[in-house]
Design an enzyme around this catalytic site. Structure first.
Site, short mmCIF file in Angstrom:
data_model
loop_
_atom_site.label_atom_id
_atom_site.label_comp_id
_atom_site.label_asym_id
_atom_site.label_seq_id
_atom_site.Cartn_x
_atom_site.Cartn_y
_atom_site.Cartn_z
CG HIS A 88 -1.98 1.01 1.22
ND1 HIS A 88 -3.07 0.95 0.39
CD2 HIS A 88 -2.14 2.13 1.97
CE1 HIS A 88 -3.85 1.99 0.61
NE2 HIS A 88 -3.31 2.73 1.56
CG HIS A 119 -10.20 3.78 2.76
ND1 HIS A 119 -10.81 3.95 3.98
CD2 HIS A 119 -8.87 3.90 3.02
CE1 HIS A 119 -9.90 4.17 4.92
NE2 HIS A 119 -8.71 4.15 4.36
#
Length: 719
Positions: free
Chosen positions: A47, A93
């Site tokens: 990420h 998200h």
């Protein structure tokens, strides 16, 4: 509190491979502390480090005369003239939203808004691209309700209009929903704030809300597949407070006017760790943090927890020390924490001290710059099997099948939960085509769109990547905007599987070709990998967010369809049904190749629309559902019927690319025909808007009846 021993199981639980841990040992020269292990885990996860994608992201076109700041900062910055700039980014998200839909989606919105105002821009628009599993799946309704409520709850309270987006459903998302949030803001082009620290001995200041244990390990969680332990990951989801974020924005923008800010960074993924390391790395400085000075809202927090917390509504700033009192007064006024928690240092160290004890002492540049970078094996996606015979469907039955599907029914149920008009500058609300927001106090406007067709990318990643950009280009062109730039949100499965990595590589190649040909450089973006559950991956979903400029509000192409208007199609129709919506919804088939994208034609058609907008009363691009769905949506939005000459499935529902549907009066149609002929483009009369029925060939139905189906099906499917 005694820290746990560093064991193979602990290393694996931090998402680090044995080879990566060996690299850490070589860097540190000893066994790392528990806090150091957490810091490496945060900085080296997928990420934050983009270790599987970085090689390919470098190939994307990111520059142009309009680009002030490309990828690498919190958001991209693009010049819009008159000393102004638009600042924007899209970010995922996904994993948090599947675990905790409301807070996952809400904090996704909050995070992207912070990315924008951290650069010195006031947010003016938001969008979201949402992907869910099949509507009948037992978890889908909970996810849709929670995600939509979270997006609306945060954005509405913060006070930014949601002006566009997408919602799709497919069984491939049953185990992983996608929540891609976009935000854009306005700033003075010469007053952009960056994250590179400057100067030795400068105070490092913590701003905003207090730190808690929410979100600890969130970035690592977002870098792994899901399995049957998913519920145990709920504490890794952050909790948001939009009212605190609103105060943080106002305080930050006010602070920026004082001259006190040397550099500033929001605390997003990996929280205090990532923000401090990035600021030091970009400024070629070290950073020392004294954690006992960090404002906390929970007792007995450890150094590990404080460094990895992803509590929301927080910023980190390097401050001009002579302006400390002025800066603190701003945050006191807004009732937010302002705490000097460290300083920049000349040594290349990331030094973490807690209650007088050194918890981490690491080489900062090495920590930031030596994350593993993998050249993952990949295989090209094989060519799709040829499309078999597709029997003709009654045109109205085919249309009814589309508009009753949650994929193509009106999304009023979603958009009415969002505030689309706050700030009073919205020119066009969500529902059809790109959203438009006036640049406050001027005659200019910005247009926004979000696009991707995952089934195309699955069948042909290169053409699917091109098409995502091309559709964004068309949506902007259809409202009269000149496309400026793009942001990409690359959502894929496990990159360790060569076929998944091949999808990613193919999509990047297609996107690169399209943004270069259409002059829409990528200025920001995000990669979300490991969107898999129990080995089943999502459809490859490279979402493209795009921004266009409308120099004068008079140049906006409206939605002014009236009885008697002629329906024209710009572009060639070949009846491409491979991977089409009608094939999926009526025949439950996903066959054939994705439609090819001719980028030269895309550019020529977009230029033609903008050059001849004075003759156009309404315009939309042709994409999902082809001519039939586009004509119905245009007619239904205007409350007038439509008659199309064609009756065959391929002509009505084919999804050939590069096409626009235009509505205008007869005289304007003649002028457009002449202009198209002179430009060597294909412009065809396909019918007219008239009456109160929808008629395709000899098949017809009352507009009111079809409108009820279109407007009510989405909400009914979720009931």
């Amino acid at each position: 509190m005694q820290e746990p021993a560093i064991t193979p199981d602990l290393i694996a639980s931090h998402g680090l491979s044995p080879d990566e841990y060996d690299r850490i040992l070589n860097i540190v020269g000893r066994t790392p502390t528990f806090t150091e292990l957490g810091i490496f885990s945060a900085m080296w996860n997928e990420h934050c480090s983009y270790k599987s994608s970085k090689k390919w992201l470098r190939t994307l076109p990111t520059t142009g005369p309009q680009v002030i700041c490309g990828p690498g900062e919190n958001a991209g910055v693009v010049d819009i003239g008159d000393g102004q700039a638009v600042v924007f980014k899209m970010e995922s998200h996904n994993h948090p939203s599947y675990i905790e839909p409301y807070q996952g989606a809400a904090t996704g919105v909050g995070g992207i808004l912070r990315d924008v105002f951290t650069m010195g821009a006031r947010p003016i628009a938001a969008m979201n691209s949402l992907s869910f599993g099949e509507i009948s799946h037992p978890k889908t309704r909970q996810l849709v309700n929670g995600v939509v409520a979270g997006v609306g709850g945060y954005g509405n309270c913060f006070g930014v209009p949601t002006v566009g987006g997408e919602v799709r459903f497919d069984p491939a998302y049953n185990g992983n929903c996608l929540v891609n949030a976009f935000a854009a803001g306005l700033a003075d082009a010469d007053k952009i704030f960056y994250s590179a620290a400057s100067g030795v001995g400068m105070p490092v200041v913590y701003l905003g809300a207090k730190t808690g244990r929410d979100g600890v390990g969130g970035a690592t969680m977002a870098s792994a597949e899901f399995d049957d332990t998913i519920e145990e990951k709920r504490p890794t989801v952050q909790v948001g407070d939009p009212f605190t974020e609103k105060r943080l924005m106002e305080a930050t923008l006010e602070l920026m006017q004082t001259g006190a800010v040397i550099s500033i960074q929001d605390m997003g993924a990996a929280g205090l760790t990532c923000s401090a390391v990035e600021m030091g790395d970009k400024g070629n400085l070290g950073v020392r943090l004294d954690l006992e000075k960090v404002p906390v809202r929970e007792e007995a927090m450890t150094a590990y927890e404080m460094m990895l917390s992803e509590s929301q509504e927080r910023m980190l700033m390097v401050l001009r020390p002579e302006l400390e009192q002025e800066a603190k007064a701003v945050f006191d006024k807004w009732d937010l924490d302002f705490a000097i928690v460290g300083e920049t240092i000349a040594e290349d160290r990331f030094l973490i001290v807690h209650n007088g004890e050194v918890k981490a002492d690491l080489p900062l540049k090495t920590l930031a710059g030596t994350a593993p970078e993998y050249d993952r094996p990949w295989v090209a996606t094989p060519a799709a099997d040829p499309l078999g015979d597709v029997p003709d469907v009654d045109p109205i039955d085919g249309l009814r099948a589309l508009i009753s599907s949650p994929n193509y029914a009106s999304k009023d149920w979603v958009f009415t939960q969002y505030d689309t008009m706050v700030m009073a500058d919205t020119v066009r609300i969500p529902g059809i085509g790109a959203g438009i927001v006036r640049v406050h106090g001027t005659d200019k406007a910005l247009a926004f769109t979000s696009d991707v067709t995952p089934r195309y990318v699955q069948a042909n990643p290169v053409e699917g990547g091109k098409q995502a950009v091309a559709e964004a280009y068309r949506n902007l062109s259809a409202v009269g905007a000149t496309p400026l730039a793009t942001t990409d949100n690359m959502n894929f499965g496990n990159p360790e599987k060569p076929e998944i990595m091949g999808q990613f590589v193919g999509a990047i190649k297609g996107i690169s070709a399209a943004v270069a040909a259409l002059d829409m450089p990528i200025v920001s973006g995000n990669v979300s990998l490991y969107n898999e559950t129990d080995g089943t991956a999502i459809l490859p979903t490279p979402t493209i967010g795009a921004v266009g400029l409308i120099a004068h509000l008079d140049d906006v192409i409206g939605c002014d369809v009236r009885d008697g208007h002629v329906a024209l199609v710009l572009g060639e129709t070949h009846g491409h049904l491979g991977q089409s919506a009608i094939l999926s919804e009526v025949y439950n088939r996903a066959e054939g190749d994705a439609p090819p994208v001719d980028l030269d034609q895309e550019k020529a058609h977009g230029d033609f629309i903008r050059a001849n907008r004075a003759y156009i009363k309404a315009c939309t691009d042709l994409s999902d559902g082809g001519l039939a769905l586009a004509a119905f949506e245009m007619a239904e939005n205007a409350g007038v019927g439509v008659c199309l000459d064609a009756s065959d499935t391929a002509t009505l529902f084919g999804e050939d690319q590069g096409r626009y549907l235009i509505a205008c009066n007869f005289d304007q149609a003649e002028a457009l025909m002449i202009a198209a002929s002179q430009a060597g483009l294909t412009l065809t009369s396909v019918g007219k808007f008239t009456g109160q029925a929808v008629r395709f060939g000899a098949s017809s139905a009352p507009l009111a009846e079809l409108s009820d189906v279109y407007r009510q099906s989405f909400g009914a499917a979720l009931a």
